[in-house]
Design a protein around this motif. Sequence first.
Motif, PDB file in Angstrom:
ATOM      1  N   GLN A  76       0.719 -18.267 -86.210  1.00 49.25           N
ATOM      2  CA  GLN A  76       0.881 -18.809 -84.711  1.00 49.25           C
ATOM      3  C   GLN A  76      -0.193 -19.593 -84.335  1.00 49.25           C
ATOM      4  O   GLN A  76      -1.373 -19.130 -84.172  1.00 49.25           O
ATOM      5  CB  GLN A  76       1.766 -17.838 -84.030  1.00 49.25           C
ATOM      6  N   ASP A  77      -0.093 -20.536 -83.475  1.00 51.11           N
ATOM      7  CA  ASP A  77      -1.105 -21.454 -82.956  1.00 51.11           C
ATOM      8  C   ASP A  77      -0.808 -21.936 -81.440  1.00 51.11           C
ATOM      9  O   ASP A  77      -1.419 -22.791 -80.736  1.00 51.11           O
ATOM     10  CB  ASP A  77      -1.786 -22.583 -83.586  1.00 51.11           C
ATOM     11  N   GLU A  78       0.117 -21.420 -80.771  1.00 55.39           N
ATOM     12  CA  GLU A  78       0.788 -21.902 -79.412  1.00 55.39           C
ATOM     13  C   GLU A  78       0.795 -20.636 -78.471  1.00 55.39           C
ATOM     14  O   GLU A  78       1.562 -19.777 -78.687  1.00 55.39           O
ATOM     15  CB  GLU A  78       1.881 -22.568 -79.539  1.00 55.39           C
ATOM     16  N   LYS A  97     -11.915 -20.868 -74.164  1.00 53.55           N
ATOM     17  CA  LYS A  97     -12.848 -20.678 -75.059  1.00 53.55           C
ATOM     18  C   LYS A  97     -12.544 -19.230 -75.965  1.00 53.55           C
ATOM     19  O   LYS A  97     -11.793 -18.411 -75.435  1.00 53.55           O
ATOM     20  CB  LYS A  97     -14.228 -20.647 -74.623  1.00 53.55           C
ATOM     21  N   ASP A  98     -13.228 -19.153 -77.010  1.00 56.59           N
ATOM     22  CA  ASP A  98     -13.353 -17.833 -77.815  1.00 56.59           C
ATOM     23  C   ASP A  98     -14.361 -16.972 -77.118  1.00 56.59           C
ATOM     24  O   ASP A  98     -15.414 -17.256 -77.303  1.00 56.59           O
ATOM     25  CB  ASP A  98     -13.499 -18.014 -79.359  1.00 56.59           C
ATOM     26  N   SER A 108      -6.880 -26.768 -77.096  1.00 63.62           N
ATOM     27  CA  SER A 108      -6.287 -27.779 -76.034  1.00 63.62           C
ATOM     28  C   SER A 108      -5.346 -27.085 -75.051  1.00 63.62           C
ATOM     29  O   SER A 108      -4.681 -26.500 -75.488  1.00 63.62           O
ATOM     30  CB  SER A 108      -5.774 -28.998 -77.178  1.00 63.62           C
ATOM     31  N   VAL A 109      -5.175 -27.990 -73.862  1.00 58.83           N
ATOM     32  CA  VAL A 109      -4.245 -27.344 -72.743  1.00 58.83           C
ATOM     33  C   VAL A 109      -3.439 -28.530 -72.601  1.00 58.83           C
ATOM     34  O   VAL A 109      -4.066 -29.542 -71.984  1.00 58.83           O
ATOM     35  CB  VAL A 109      -5.135 -26.898 -71.709  1.00 58.83           C
ATOM     36  N   GLU A 110      -2.220 -28.290 -72.537  1.00 58.92           N
ATOM     37  CA  GLU A 110      -1.270 -29.177 -72.040  1.00 58.92           C
ATOM     38  C   GLU A 110      -0.201 -28.830 -71.077  1.00 58.92           C
ATOM     39  O   GLU A 110       0.193 -27.288 -71.398  1.00 58.92           O
ATOM     40  CB  GLU A 110      -0.516 -29.924 -73.273  1.00 58.92           C
ATOM     41  N   ARG A 126      -3.182 -24.508 -77.232  1.00 58.67           N
ATOM     42  CA  ARG A 126      -2.904 -24.602 -78.766  1.00 58.67           C
ATOM     43  C   ARG A 126      -4.342 -24.230 -79.437  1.00 58.67           C
ATOM     44  O   ARG A 126      -5.540 -24.738 -79.043  1.00 58.67           O
ATOM     45  CB  ARG A 126      -2.797 -26.080 -79.101  1.00 58.67           C
ATOM     46  N   LEU A 127      -4.361 -23.236 -80.331  1.00 57.36           N
ATOM     47  CA  LEU A 127      -5.585 -22.521 -81.013  1.00 57.36           C
ATOM     48  C   LEU A 127      -5.958 -23.575 -81.980  1.00 57.36           C
ATOM     49  O   LEU A 127      -5.383 -24.328 -82.513  1.00 57.36           O
ATOM     50  CB  LEU A 127      -5.004 -21.197 -81.642  1.00 57.36           C
TER      51      LEU A 127
END
Length: 493
Positions: A76-78, A97-98, A108-110, A126-127
């Motif tokens: 998963q990346d969301e 950030k990590d 990214s941020v939306e 989104r990772l």
Amino acid sequence: MKFTAVSAAACFLVSQALGAINISQPSLSSKITLPATFKPPQVFKNANLVHVISLEKNFAKESINVLIENTSTEPQDEYFLPFMRGQVKNVGGIEVKDRKDASLLGFSVEAVEFDRQSDTQYYRIRLPTPLPVKGQQTLGISFYLLNAFAPLPTAIEQSDKQYLVYHFSAYCPSVYPTLKQKTEVKFPSSDIPDYTRIAGSGETKEFPQKQGSKLTYGPFLEVPAGAVSPVTVRYEFTKPVTHVSELERDVEVSHWGGNIAFEERYTLHNQGANLSSQFNRVKWAQSQYFNPQTYALKEMKFPLRIGSKDAYFTDAIGNVSTSRFRSNRREAVLELKPRYPVFGGWKYPFTIGWNADSRHFLRKQSGDSYLLNVPFIEGPKQSEGISFERIQIRVFLPEGAENVRFYTNIPGSAITHYTVDLQKIYLDTIGRTVLTIKAKNLADDFRDRDLVVSYDYSIAASLRKPLIVFASTMAVFVGMWVVSKVNVKFSTT
């Protein structure tokens, strides 16, 4: 500081990391559209979460440090971040950030647009790479909330203390279940007369625990998704709640003059408590001998880049004499005092401007390519902080500039629109190239972020204006000479 090869390389690396934006398109959208029935899928759990709310300045800064774990059967990346509908318009500066690897980029941020009538709105994170099954990652999420406070009482005397109220949830809002969490709230002082108390757990009978100027709610165990626990705090804030509803910033580049001209137009408000009685200037003047803390804005300091010169300051009436500008090899600072102390509910529009040598900001690359590096925002630097609601930046490039691109390390969710147009000003023929960027909801914590603009400017384009000026001048002289040779006498024969 000169624009050296090292700084140019650093700007290039930043631009590569953040991605280049080609402004051939007329607008930029940071929203994604999903069906009205959308609900974030339950594919993560928060193994451990620490929610930190900083109320030390006149805007709320919230940080969420969370260890997430993939509980689904696929990578998963969301990851979705919820906000109340009334908060969304005031959210800004979202960065992710990590926490264990600061060099990891690509988050990214939306904003998610799915149902405007819903009480909960979302941002999608989104990772950089999908998180594998049962994999874990520690995220550091930070954002700002503007217009988040309300004064209580709403009206006070000009010498009284000011108190603000803030509402939040003791449980960090999340669409995923949380195994363990706590919320820390930091204040500018230990004067916190009112705050919500809730039942504790274990050996702690009641939350929050108060330590000086900090309240701690939790730790809480096994908090389900979507759970909230409303909390209200009231605390002393004897400083101005300075808010800029609109900032217009112009940056004008002159190759022939070797100059960068800056001008900023502010619409500034104090969102603190109103005066309960008429302002007493005599009482105000007497109190200034003791230099007490006050919730009125009485002075501002603008740190500029070293080498800045010719600074000026005006307001709606005209030039203001209560300003001071000093510039040397170590600093360049513009200090000014408004025409009147700006109390709660008052507004003060004003303009500042200055010039700077272009060699500090502009560098020629290979061929006809140039790189301009200026701060995205500057503005006053106050201990209580300043928030900016709407920002418009216009970069006036030389006439004939082409292939314009820009890069910035301001959060992408803050930029709402950008265009490139032509605008005619002094002695222009086709018009100067103007890059316009609009942003929203930023705090002065971003005042040192870069705006890097690259463009092509050929020799032919650079010679257009002087040649036209020369030709126009010669045409005037030739015309005058021709007119002088015309015989306008009248003959009597």
